[in-house]
Design an enzyme around this catalytic site. Structure first.
Site: not given
Ligand code: 9MR
Length: 589
Positions: A512, A558, A567
Site C-alpha cells: 500500500h 500482499d 503499507e
Molecule cells: O502506524 C500507525 C498505527 O500505529 C496506527 O494504528 C494506525 C491507525 O491510526 O495508523 C498508522 O499510521 C498511519 C498514519 O496514520 C498515516 N500514514 C500511514 C501510517 C501507516 O499506516
C-alpha cells in the site's frame, strides 16, 4: 502458485497472495557465517533427514534432523525446526525438503545491500524533489508537492498567522503509503535512527548511499536524515514556539504520482505531542550534527528551536490531537492519519532528557528545570518497546548512547543502573520464549505481538532492544535474539514472506504505497518494510481483496488495498534500518 484471491478491477486481474507456497521458511536474505542458522518447515510432508547442497556443484554439504517440532498456539499448525549453524562456510546452498527446495545464502556481508537499501528508501520517500535516474534507477520521478504554498488550517490559526495564511514548508519525507507529513512520526523516526547512530557511529560513517549529498564530508546517513530535519524546522511557529501536528491534504490522495496531486495542503493544529517530539528530535540532532562544520548553523538553530518548543509544551501541556472534534468545528474537514496520542508524559520525558544531554556541558544552562520535568514525568519507569506514541524508551536509549559516547561523566549512578537493568530485564524476558517458539524467535509468541505495524514495532523494535542489552552486557545471546527477529522479518515466519520489498525470493509486490502503485514500474520501490500480519484487519471493509486467515501470524495480504497489513512507513523503515545496520555493525566489529 496458489492463487488465494483473484479479483477483477477494470478488466485487470489482481492477485493477492497471502502465503509463500514453499513450506521451507528461511531468512531469504542471508545468514552470517558464525551466527546461529535455523530454518522452519511447515508440516507439508517433513523429511526424516534434511540435506543442504552446494548450489553450484550439488554436493551434499550438511545433513541433519529436525531439532524439535513446535506447535502454533493459535492455528495448531506444526512446524519442524532445523538448525544448520554448523555450516559456516560462506556460499549459496540449497535446502531440500521432499519436492521443495530453498536457496540459502551465507556471507560476511549478508546484510550489506539490505542495510543500504533500508536507508536509501528514505531518499525514495523524499517529497518535493526530482528523483533522478542517477540515484533511483527505474524509480526516478519528477518532483511533486513543492509545499511552498501551504495554508494555515483554521484549527491552527493564531493572531500572527490567521487561517489561510500561506506558509512555505517544503521537503522532508512522505510519511508512508500516503503523501502527508506528520511531525509526531517524523520525530520518532529520526529519533530512533539517531539513537542507532550514536551507538554505531564508526559503522554509519562507512555507509555510502549514492544520494545527491554523497560528496560532502558528512556521513550519507546523516545527510539523508537532514532532509527531514530541515522540513521539521519549518513546522514551528516562530512566534510562539508551537509546532503544527501535520502538513496534509484534507483527504488522502488517490493512487497517483506526486506531480499529479492537486489538493491544497494545510498546516493543522499545534499539539503538545508534536511540540515535544519536535523538541526531542531537534535537541538530539543538534548534539550529533554540531561536530560537522557545514551543519554548525543548523545545530545552533535546532538547539534554540528545541527549547522554544519545550517551553510551548510546558505552557500548553494537554493539547491533544482529536480529529473528529476538530472536524466538528472547522472546515475543511481533515481525514488523514491522526497520530493521535493522548498521553504525553513519555514525550515530556524524552524531550527533557534530549535537551539535558545536549546542554549538559553548558554552564549557563538551567539543568535542574529539565531534570525536574524528567523526574516528574517518569511515571511508569518500566522499559517498553518504543513506538511513535510511546517514546519514553527513546529517553533511555539516548541516555545510554550518550554515556557510550561522552563517557562516565554522564553516569549518574542510580539512573544509569536503572536504565541498564530495565533493558536487560526486558531482554531476558523476551529470550525466554525462544526455546518453544514456532519460528525460533523472541518475537511473535504472543497474540499481542501482532498488530498494525508489528513488523516494526514488535519484531524490529524488540531486536533493537536486544542489541542494547548486548552492548550493555557483551552477552552474545542477546545478539542472537536480535538476529532471530531479523530472520523472522526476512522470511522465517508464518507467511513465508521476506517482508522487505525487493529482497529475498518471495517479497511483497503490491505494498500500500502510492509511489509504488502509480509509477508504471512493475516492482515496488525497494528496501521498504511492510506493516505485517495484523489480525485487527482494520482495512477489510475498504478493500476488494479478502484476507485468507485471521490467525495472529497469518493475517497478511500482499494487496495494495491492505493498508493495515501491507503499507510501508518511515517509522517502520527507521526500525528496519536501525536493526539491520546495527547487526551488521556488530558482525564487522
Ligand atoms: O502506524 C500507525 C498505527 O500505529 C496506527 O494504528 C494506525 C491507525 O491510526 O495508523 C498508522 O499510521 C498511519 C498514519 O496514520 C498515516 N500514514 C500511514 C501510517 C501507516 O499506516
Amino acid at each position: 502458485m496458489k492463487r488465494l484471491s483473484t479479483i477483477l478491477v477494470s478488466g485487470i486481474a489482481m492477485v493477492a497472495m497471502a502465503q509463500n507456497p514453499n513450506p521451507i521458511r528461511v531468512n531469504q536474505v542471508g545468514y552470517f557465517p558464525n551466527a546461529e542458522k535455523t530454518a522452519v518447515i511447515e508440516a507439508d510432508g517433513w523429511s526424516k533427514e534434511y540435506a543442504i547442497r552446494d548450489f553450484k556443484g550439488g554436493r551434499k554439504i550438511w545433513k541433519g534432523k529436525a531439532v524439535r517440532i513446535a506447535t502454533s498456539p493459535w492455528s495448531g499448525k506444526e512446524r519442524a525446526i532445523i538448525d544448520f549453524s554448523k555450516l559456516t562456510y560462506p556460499g549459496t546452498y540449497i535446502l531440500t525438503n521432499g519436492k521443495y527446495n530453498q536457496l540459502i545464502h551465507i556471507s560476511d556481508t549478508a546484510y550489506s545491500d539490505l542495510a543500504k537499501a533500508s536507508i536509501k528508501a528514505f531518499y525514495l520517500q523524499r517529497s518535493g524533489e526530482v528523483i533522478p535516474k542517477e540515484y533511483a534507477g527505474d524509480w526516478s520521478r519528477p518532483a511533486g508537492h513543492p509545499d511552498t504554498v501551504v495554508y494555515i488550517h483554521p484549527s491552527a490559526a493564531s493572531a500572527s498567522r490567521p487561517a489561510g495564511t500561506v506558509i512555505s514548508s517544503p521537503g522532508g519525507w512522505y510519511d508512508a503509503g500516503d503523501y502527508n507529513k506528520y511531525i509526531v512520526n517524523s520525530g520518532y523516526s529520526v529519533g530512533l535512527m539517531l539513537c542507532a547512530y550514536e551507538m554505531n557511529e564508526a559503522y554509519f560513517k562507512t555507509l555510502e548511499l549514492n544520494i545527491p549529498e554523497s560528496r560532502n564530508n558528512v556521513p550519507d546517513f546523516l545527510d539523508e536524515i537532514m532532509v527531514n530535519l530541515k522540513w521539521m524546522q519549518t513546522m514551528q511557529d516562530p512566534e510562539d514556539g508551537g509546532v503544527y501536528h501535520k502538513l496534509t491534504t484534507p483527504n488522502f490522495e488517490g493512487f497517483i504520482m506526486p506531480k499529479e496531486c492537486k489538493q491544497p495542503r494545510y498546516l493543522v493544529q499545534k499539539t503538545t505531542a508534536a511540540a515535544l517530539d519536535f523538541a526531542a528530535t531537534m535537541a538530539k540532532a543538534s548534539r550529533i550534527y554540531s561536530s560537522f562544520d557545514c551543519y554548525k548553523y543548523f545545530a545552533n538553530e535546532a538547539r534554540r528551536q528545541a527549547k522554544l518548543a519545550f517551553d510551548w509544551a510546558v505552557a500548553h501541556p494537554d493539547i491533544y490531537y482529536r480529529q473528529n472534534e476538530m472536524n466538528a468545528k472547522f472546515e475543511p474537514k481533515v481525514n488523514t492519519g491522526a497520530y493521535d496520542d493522548h498521553s504525553v508524559n513519555d514525550e515530556f520525558l524524552w524531550a527533557a532528557v534530549e535537551i539535558l544531554l545536549t546542554e549538559v556541558t553548558n554552564s549557563n544552562f538551567d539543568i535542574q528545570r529539565y531534570l525536574d520535568v524528567a523526574m516528574d514525568k517518569m511515571q511508569d519507569a518500566r522499559f517498553s518497546l518504543p513506538t511513535w506514541g510511546n517514546v519514553g524508551s527513546l529517553a533511555i536509549y539516548s541516555y545510554i548512547g550518550a554515556v557510550e559516547k561522552y563517557g562516565g561523566m554522564l553516569k549518574y549512578g542510580d539512573v544509569y543502573d536503572f536504565a541498564k537493568n530495565s533493558i536487560i530485564g526486558y531482554a531476558d524476558k523476551a529470550l525466554e520464549a525462544v526455546p518453544t517458539s514456532c519460528y525460533n524467535t523472541p518475537g511473535g509468541n504472543s497474540p499481542r505481538d501482532f498488530f498494525w505495524g508489528c513488523n516494526s514495532e514488535s519484531f524490529a523494535g524488540q531486536g533493537i532492544a536486544l542489541l542494547y542489552a548486548y552492548r550493555l552486557t557483551g552477552d552474545k545471546k542477546y545478539l542472537t535474539g536480535a538476529i532471530e527477529n531479523a530472520d523472522y522479518l526476512l522470511g522465517r515466519n508464518a507467511t513465508g514472506y521476506c517482508y522487505v520489498t525487493g529482497f529475498g525470493n518471495f517479497s511483497p509486490k503490491n505494498p500500500h504505497h502510492r509511489l509504488s502503485a502509480a509509477d508504471n514500474v512493475a516492482d515496488p520501490l525497494p528496501g521498504f518494510l511492510v506493516g505485517g500480519s495484523n489480525p485487527g484487519q482494520q482495512d477489510k471493509n475498504d478493500m476488494k481483496e479478502v484476507y485468507t486467515s485471521n490467525q495472529p501470524d497469518e493475517s497478511y495480504l500482499d494487496a495494495a488495498g491492505s493498508y493495515a497489513s501491507n503499507e510501508i512507513a518511515i517509522n517502520w523503515n527507521a526500525s528496519l534500518a536501525s536493526l539491520i545496520c546495527w547487526i551488521e555493525a556488530e558482525m564487522w566489529r
